[in-house]
Design an enzyme around this catalytic site. Structure first.
Site, short mmCIF file in Angstrom:
data_model
loop_
_atom_site.label_atom_id
_atom_site.label_comp_id
_atom_site.label_asym_id
_atom_site.label_seq_id
_atom_site.Cartn_x
_atom_site.Cartn_y
_atom_site.Cartn_z
N GLY A 135 19.60 -20.79 41.86
CA GLY A 135 18.58 -21.70 42.36
C GLY A 135 18.96 -22.37 43.67
N GLY A 155 15.69 -15.54 38.30
CA GLY A 155 15.09 -16.83 37.98
C GLY A 155 13.86 -17.07 38.83
N GLY A 156 14.01 -17.89 39.86
CA GLY A 156 12.89 -18.33 40.69
C GLY A 156 11.96 -17.21 41.14
CG HIS A 196 21.07 -19.61 31.95
ND1 HIS A 196 21.17 -20.72 32.75
CD2 HIS A 196 20.56 -18.63 32.72
CE1 HIS A 196 20.73 -20.41 33.97
NE2 HIS A 196 20.35 -19.15 33.98
CB SER A 231 19.95 -17.02 45.20
OG SER A 231 19.99 -18.41 44.88
CG ASN A 238 15.91 -17.43 32.66
OD1 ASN A 238 15.03 -17.98 31.99
ND2 ASN A 238 17.11 -17.94 32.86
CD1 TRP A 239 9.72 -15.41 34.08
CD2 TRP A 239 7.93 -15.81 32.78
NE1 TRP A 239 8.86 -14.34 34.19
CE2 TRP A 239 7.76 -14.56 33.40
CE3 TRP A 239 6.93 -16.28 31.91
CZ2 TRP A 239 6.64 -13.76 33.18
CZ3 TRP A 239 5.81 -15.48 31.69
CH2 TRP A 239 5.67 -14.24 32.33
CE LYS A 240 16.81 -20.14 35.84
NZ LYS A 240 17.76 -20.66 36.80
CD GLU A 261 22.15 -15.80 35.56
OE1 GLU A 261 21.16 -15.19 35.97
OE2 GLU A 261 22.08 -16.90 34.98
CD GLU A 285 19.31 -23.19 34.68
OE1 GLU A 285 18.41 -22.86 33.88
OE2 GLU A 285 19.33 -22.80 35.87
P1 13P Z 1 17.64 -18.00 40.46
O1 13P Z 1 17.21 -16.55 40.61
O2 13P Z 1 16.49 -18.95 40.56
O3 13P Z 1 18.79 -18.36 41.32
O4 13P Z 1 18.14 -18.17 38.94
C1 13P Z 1 19.02 -17.23 38.41
C2 13P Z 1 19.11 -17.47 36.96
O5 13P Z 1 19.59 -18.50 36.52
C3 13P Z 1 18.60 -16.43 36.07
O6 13P Z 1 18.98 -16.65 34.76
#
Ligand code: 13P
Length: 250
Positions: free
Chosen positions: A169, A230-231, A91, A209, A4-6, A163, A93
């Site tokens: 994050g 994510g990251g 998600h 994470s 997920n590149w956000k 999640e 967010e």
């Molecule tokens: P991180 O891997 O950056 O914690 O993010 C997870 C995420 O929200 C994937 O959708």
């Protein structure tokens, strides 16, 4: 395994990252299914690179409506046209910052399934909810809110991502035991709603994470079928190492 590149990676940057990921996986066709979800404007660039490779692509959100006067929204048929196979829904967010609810996730889920795409439905508790002992209640509500009323055959081809909000994050990962306990519970809830076969067929990813150093022990848990990253998915090297960690637990 899904990245997920956000809200990272311009079309130019996305092209470069997609190329690195595809090159790193060339010849590894028997590995886990791999997809990346860039921001909307970067999807065509990613498609250009990934078409004909083993890596699929998807979106991070969509409208519940097929078309109409909805300024700023993106419709599922547009994603189909762009070759997307996946759509991330609900998600945390989007729930926390943009006011998405269980019922909006349910509506979007119906639209995505109706178009033949694979939804990745995200659920997870906040730190306050975990500390109050409410994790199971919250995740149950989110799973029921999304999946109640959806035909079992459709549910079996969806993906769920657990999640925990406190792990996203933050560098603070759920322990493999904590994650496995919630994954087991999600499968039990799905089984209660739609029967055991559907619950077994539904893939449940862990997100929060995930890094090359902790991926292996998470993915070796019986009810963890892969990761939503994510990251670490913004670095081809890390993402490929995480895919490699899943290969070695298969
Ligand atoms: P991180 O891997 O950056 O914690 O993010 C997870 C995420 O929200 C994937 O959708």
């Amino acid at each position: 395994m899904c990245g997920n590149w956000k809200m990272y990676k311009t079309p130019g940057e996305a092209r470069a990252l997609a190329r690195e990921v595809a090159n790193g996986l060339r010849g590894a066709d028997d590995g886990p299914e791999v997809a990346v979800c860039p921001p909307f404007p970067s999807i065509p660039a990613v498609r250009e690179i990934l078409e004909g490779t083993s890596v699929a692509w998807g979106a991070q959100n969509c409208s519940p409506h097929l078309e109409g006067a909805y300024t700023g929204e993106v419709a599922v048929p547009m994603l189909v046209d762009l070759g997307c196979r996946f759509v991330i829904l609900g998600h945390s967010e989007r729930r926390q910052i943009f006011g998405e609810t269980d019922s909006s996730v349910h509506e979007k889920l119906q639209t995505v399934l109706g178009a033949g795409l694979t939804p990745i439905v995200c659920v997870g508790e906040t730190l306050d909810e975990r500390e109050a002992g409410r994790t199971e209640e919250v995740v149950d509500r989110q799973i029921r809110g999304a999946f109640e009323g959806i035909p079992g055959a459709e549910v079996g081809r969806t993906v769920v991502a657990y999640e925990p909000v406190w792990a996203i994050g933050t560098g603070r990962t759920a322990t493999p035991e904590q994650a496995e306990a919630v994954h087991r519970r999600i499968r039990a809830t799905l089984s209660g709603l739609h029967g055991e076969d559907v619950a077994t067929a539904t893939r449940i990813l862990y997100g929060g994470s995930v890094k090359p150093g902790n991926a292996g022990e998470l993915f070796s848990q019986p009810n963890i079928d892969g990761g939503l990253i994510g990251g670490a998915s913004l670095s081809a090297r890390d993402f490929l190492a995480i895919v490699g960690a899943e290969c070695s637990t298969e």
